[in-house]
Scaffold this motif. Structure first.
Motif, PDB file in Angstrom:
ATOM      1  N   VAL A   1       8.387 118.861  68.330  1.00  0.00           N
ATOM      2  CA  VAL A   1       8.879 117.576  68.711  1.00  0.00           C
ATOM      3  C   VAL A   1       9.882 117.710  69.862  1.00  0.00           C
ATOM      4  O   VAL A   1      11.071 118.152  69.629  1.00  0.00           O
ATOM      5  N   SER A   2       9.307 117.558  71.051  1.00  0.00           N
ATOM      6  CA  SER A   2      10.117 117.493  72.373  1.00  0.00           C
ATOM      7  C   SER A   2      11.236 116.366  72.615  1.00  0.00           C
ATOM      8  O   SER A   2      12.045 116.418  73.323  1.00  0.00           O
ATOM      9  N   SER A   3      10.758 115.157  72.200  1.00  0.00           N
ATOM     10  CA  SER A   3      11.533 114.063  72.466  1.00  0.00           C
ATOM     11  C   SER A   3      11.150 112.946  71.458  1.00  0.00           C
ATOM     12  O   SER A   3      10.092 112.925  70.707  1.00  0.00           O
ATOM     13  N   LEU A   4      12.341 112.186  71.113  1.00  0.00           N
ATOM     14  CA  LEU A   4      12.054 111.101  70.136  1.00  0.00           C
ATOM     15  C   LEU A   4      12.568 110.030  70.706  1.00  0.00           C
ATOM     16  O   LEU A   4      13.875 109.984  70.822  1.00  0.00           O
ATOM     17  N   VAL A   5      11.504 108.950  70.891  1.00  0.00           N
ATOM     18  CA  VAL A   5      12.095 107.632  71.587  1.00  0.00           C
ATOM     19  C   VAL A   5      12.087 106.348  70.623  1.00  0.00           C
ATOM     20  O   VAL A   5      10.924 106.252  70.002  1.00  0.00           O
ATOM     21  N   GLN A   6      13.277 106.011  70.405  1.00  0.00           N
ATOM     22  CA  GLN A   6      13.226 104.885  69.179  1.00  0.00           C
ATOM     23  C   GLN A   6      13.458 103.674  69.870  1.00  0.00           C
ATOM     24  O   GLN A   6      14.296 103.469  70.742  1.00  0.00           O
ATOM     25  N   VAL A   7      12.557 102.778  69.445  1.00  0.00           N
ATOM     26  CA  VAL A   7      12.526 101.348  70.065  1.00  0.00           C
ATOM     27  C   VAL A   7      12.592 100.233  69.003  1.00  0.00           C
ATOM     28  O   VAL A   7      12.036 100.341  67.866  1.00  0.00           O
ATOM     29  N   GLY A   8      13.572  99.222  69.238  1.00  0.00           N
ATOM     30  CA  GLY A   8      13.891  98.123  68.320  1.00  0.00           C
ATOM     31  C   GLY A   8      14.780  98.368  67.030  1.00  0.00           C
ATOM     32  O   GLY A   8      14.854  97.539  66.383  1.00  0.00           O
ATOM     33  N   ILE A   9      15.431  99.538  67.220  1.00  0.00           N
ATOM     34  CA  ILE A   9      16.510  99.845  66.261  1.00  0.00           C
ATOM     35  C   ILE A   9      17.628  98.813  66.134  1.00  0.00           C
ATOM     36  O   ILE A   9      18.178  98.615  67.165  1.00  0.00           O
ATOM     37  N   ARG A  10      17.702  98.329  65.065  1.00  0.00           N
ATOM     38  CA  ARG A  10      18.872  97.331  64.863  1.00  0.00           C
ATOM     39  C   ARG A  10      19.841  97.682  63.657  1.00  0.00           C
ATOM     40  O   ARG A  10      20.598  96.794  63.212  1.00  0.00           O
ATOM     41  N   ASP A  11      19.613  98.784  62.919  1.00  0.00           N
ATOM     42  CA  ASP A  11      20.303  99.060  61.966  1.00  0.00           C
ATOM     43  C   ASP A  11      20.475 100.524  61.641  1.00  0.00           C
ATOM     44  O   ASP A  11      19.521 101.449  61.595  1.00  0.00           O
ATOM     45  N   TYR A  12      21.761 101.070  61.632  1.00  0.00           N
ATOM     46  CA  TYR A  12      21.795 102.478  61.670  1.00  0.00           C
ATOM     47  C   TYR A  12      23.288 102.623  61.173  1.00  0.00           C
ATOM     48  O   TYR A  12      24.353 101.879  61.491  1.00  0.00           O
ATOM     49  N   CYS A  13      23.832 103.869  60.695  1.00  0.00           N
ATOM     50  CA  CYS A  13      24.972 104.196  60.152  1.00  0.00           C
ATOM     51  C   CYS A  13      25.823 105.144  61.235  1.00  0.00           C
ATOM     52  O   CYS A  13      25.040 105.515  62.144  1.00  0.00           O
ATOM     53  N   GLU A  14      26.969 105.368  60.864  1.00  0.00           N
ATOM     54  CA  GLU A  14      27.714 105.978  61.734  1.00  0.00           C
ATOM     55  C   GLU A  14      27.205 107.487  62.064  1.00  0.00           C
ATOM     56  O   GLU A  14      27.113 107.948  63.153  1.00  0.00           O
ATOM     57  N   GLU A  15      26.854 108.066  60.852  1.00  0.00           N
ATOM     58  CA  GLU A  15      26.421 109.455  61.053  1.00  0.00           C
ATOM     59  C   GLU A  15      25.025 109.602  61.903  1.00  0.00           C
ATOM     60  O   GLU A  15      25.010 110.294  62.720  1.00  0.00           O
ATOM     61  N   GLU A  16      24.251 108.324  61.678  1.00  0.00           N
ATOM     62  CA  GLU A  16      22.970 108.426  62.636  1.00  0.00           C
ATOM     63  C   GLU A  16      23.596 108.277  64.111  1.00  0.00           C
ATOM     64  O   GLU A  16      22.898 108.868  65.034  1.00  0.00           O
ATOM     65  N   TYR A  17      24.552 107.375  64.347  1.00  0.00           N
ATOM     66  CA  TYR A  17      24.761 107.013  65.749  1.00  0.00           C
ATOM     67  C   TYR A  17      25.262 108.394  66.427  1.00  0.00           C
ATOM     68  O   TYR A  17      25.159 108.603  67.618  1.00  0.00           O
ATOM     69  N   ASP A  18      26.082 109.053  65.726  1.00  0.00           N
ATOM     70  CA  ASP A  18      26.627 110.245  66.172  1.00  0.00           C
ATOM     71  C   ASP A  18      25.419 111.400  66.420  1.00  0.00           C
ATOM     72  O   ASP A  18      25.374 111.897  67.588  1.00  0.00           O
ATOM     73  N   LEU A  19      24.456 111.338  65.806  1.00  0.00           N
ATOM     74  CA  LEU A  19      23.321 112.334  65.829  1.00  0.00           C
ATOM     75  C   LEU A  19      22.641 111.911  67.120  1.00  0.00           C
ATOM     76  O   LEU A  19      22.302 112.584  67.866  1.00  0.00           O
ATOM     77  N   ILE A  20      22.381 110.535  67.275  1.00  0.00           N
ATOM     78  CA  ILE A  20      21.622 110.106  68.399  1.00  0.00           C
ATOM     79  C   ILE A  20      22.280 110.545  69.570  1.00  0.00           C
ATOM     80  O   ILE A  20      21.780 110.738  70.625  1.00  0.00           O
ATOM     81  N   HIS A  21      23.617 110.363  69.539  1.00  0.00           N
ATOM     82  CA  HIS A  21      24.393 110.677  71.064  1.00  0.00           C
ATOM     83  C   HIS A  21      24.728 112.073  71.020  1.00  0.00           C
ATOM     84  O   HIS A  21      25.472 112.526  72.074  1.00  0.00           O
TER      85      HIS A  21
END
Length: 357
Positions: free
Chosen positions: A212-232
């Motif tokens: 999996v070379s890339s994950l493009v997430q569209v329409g997301i509107r609910d995530y926790c701080e742990e997920e936010y940190d991982l995304i960035h």
């Protein structure tokens, strides 16, 4: 299947008339004749809010006969050959058994995880994780056998934990690919509520695959701080949150230009994972975890069509978290059936199995 062969095998089938009872979209094709095989996975063991998604595949099958087969931009779409595999009764029974066990455990957690029943519940995560791993292995085997035959393979959930095996099967076939995730939730939690294969952890799980070379997430509107940190912190993840998408359009950008940005982050091969709750809840009010906001149906269709027109190849797909209403309402399944038909045909065009008009 070629047009001449379809005409020879099914000379009396009328795509403008009544479809075949018990068949996906009312189409007459067997699994062997079909270019696209769809696997129903009635699994919702780790759901943490509303239940009902295990009944999604059956509801979509019933609603699919109301879908008109004509596509104004795709030639002879119905002749592609699409079939839904039968629901596995053993898998369904396992879902019911382990859902009850996991549900009691989740309720205990929500009540404070008291010591009174602590010993009773201590083993539950391991038991449920083992059952989910067995489900994933079963899905993997199902997906791989049809991918090995050159079929386009799709999956109907069930909750969003159900397609991991299918994504693993695609990883066995392709050295590198991207994932386009349409969803209300990031699904990047690690072992949510102690469950490694939670519906809230699917993205975290498939990111463990080096293919999996890339994950493009569209329409997301609910995530926790742990997920936010991982995304960035993970350079493979590209977030196009619902708030960002709406702000861009409120400022005057067109959806076409936003879609172009989204597609720029995807490689030539793309797997689609679509949680119905990525849509506005008016289109899926009974989904497991609805969230205000979301995409409308035509926005999703436009994005997927642009994906195919860009020359990218859809290697596989899933559609999950569809649930019929407790009163027997089939609105969610009606929307999902139409999205599924469009998804099947667009994926087939991307693989050269169908042609644009």
């Amino acid at each position: 299947m070629s047009n001449s062969k379809v005409n020879q095998i099914y000379p009396t089938f009328d795509p403008n008339g009544v479809g075949v009872a018990g068949k996906l979209f009312g189409l007459p094709f067997t699994t062997e004749e079909s270019e696209v095989v769809v696997l129903p996975v009635p699994w919702e063991v780790t759901v943490s809010y509303h239940s009902g998604t295990a009944r999604g595949p059956e509801a979509i099958l019933a609603a699919s006969r109301q879908v008109d087969l004509f596509q104004e931009d795709i030639k002879d779409a119905w002749k592609l050959g699409v079939s839904l595999l039968p629901i596995d009764e053993n898998l369904q029974a396992d879902n019911n058994k382990y859902r009850l066990l996991a549900g009691n455990y989740i309720e205990w957690l929500e009540e404070g995880a008291g010591d009174v029943q602590g010993e009773r519940f201590a083993a539950v995560p391991d038991i449920v994780n083992k059952a989910c791993e067995e489900m994933n292995d079963w899905v993997y085997r199902q997906a791989k056998q049809y991918l090995d035959k050159g079929k386009l393979f799709g999956l109907l959930g069930g909750d969003h934990s159900s397609p991991l095996g299918a994504i693993r099967a695609n990883a066995a076939h392709h050295t590198s690919f991207g994932i386009l995730q349409i969803d209300a939730h990031a699904d990047l939690r690690q072992a949510y509520e102690g469950f490694t294969y939670s519906h809230a952890s699917i993205a975290a799980n498939f990111l463990e695959l080096h293919q999996v070379s890339s994950l493009v997430q569209v329409g997301i509107r609910d995530y926790c701080e742990e997920e936010y940190d991982l995304i960035h912190s993970d350079e493979r993840i590209w977030l196009y949150s619902d708030k960002y998408l709406k702000a861009e359009m409120y400022e005057g950008r067109t959806w076409a230009s936003v879609c172009a940005d989204i597609l720029d982050q995807l490689p030539d091969k793309v797997y689609l994972t679509i949680d119905i709750d990525g849509l506005n809840p008016s289109l899926c009010p009974h989904t497991g975890t609805p969230v205000p906001g979301g995409l409308d149906f035509e926005q999703v269709d436009f994005l997927l069509k642009k994906l195919v027109l860009s020359g990218r190849k859809i290697i596989g797909f899933d559609l999950v978290e569809v649930a019929p209403g407790p009163d027997g309402s089939d609105w969610d399944a009606n929307v999902a059936a139409r999205l599924l038909y469009r998804l099947v045909n667009l994926a087939a065009v991307s693989q050269g199995k169908l042609k644009w008009l």
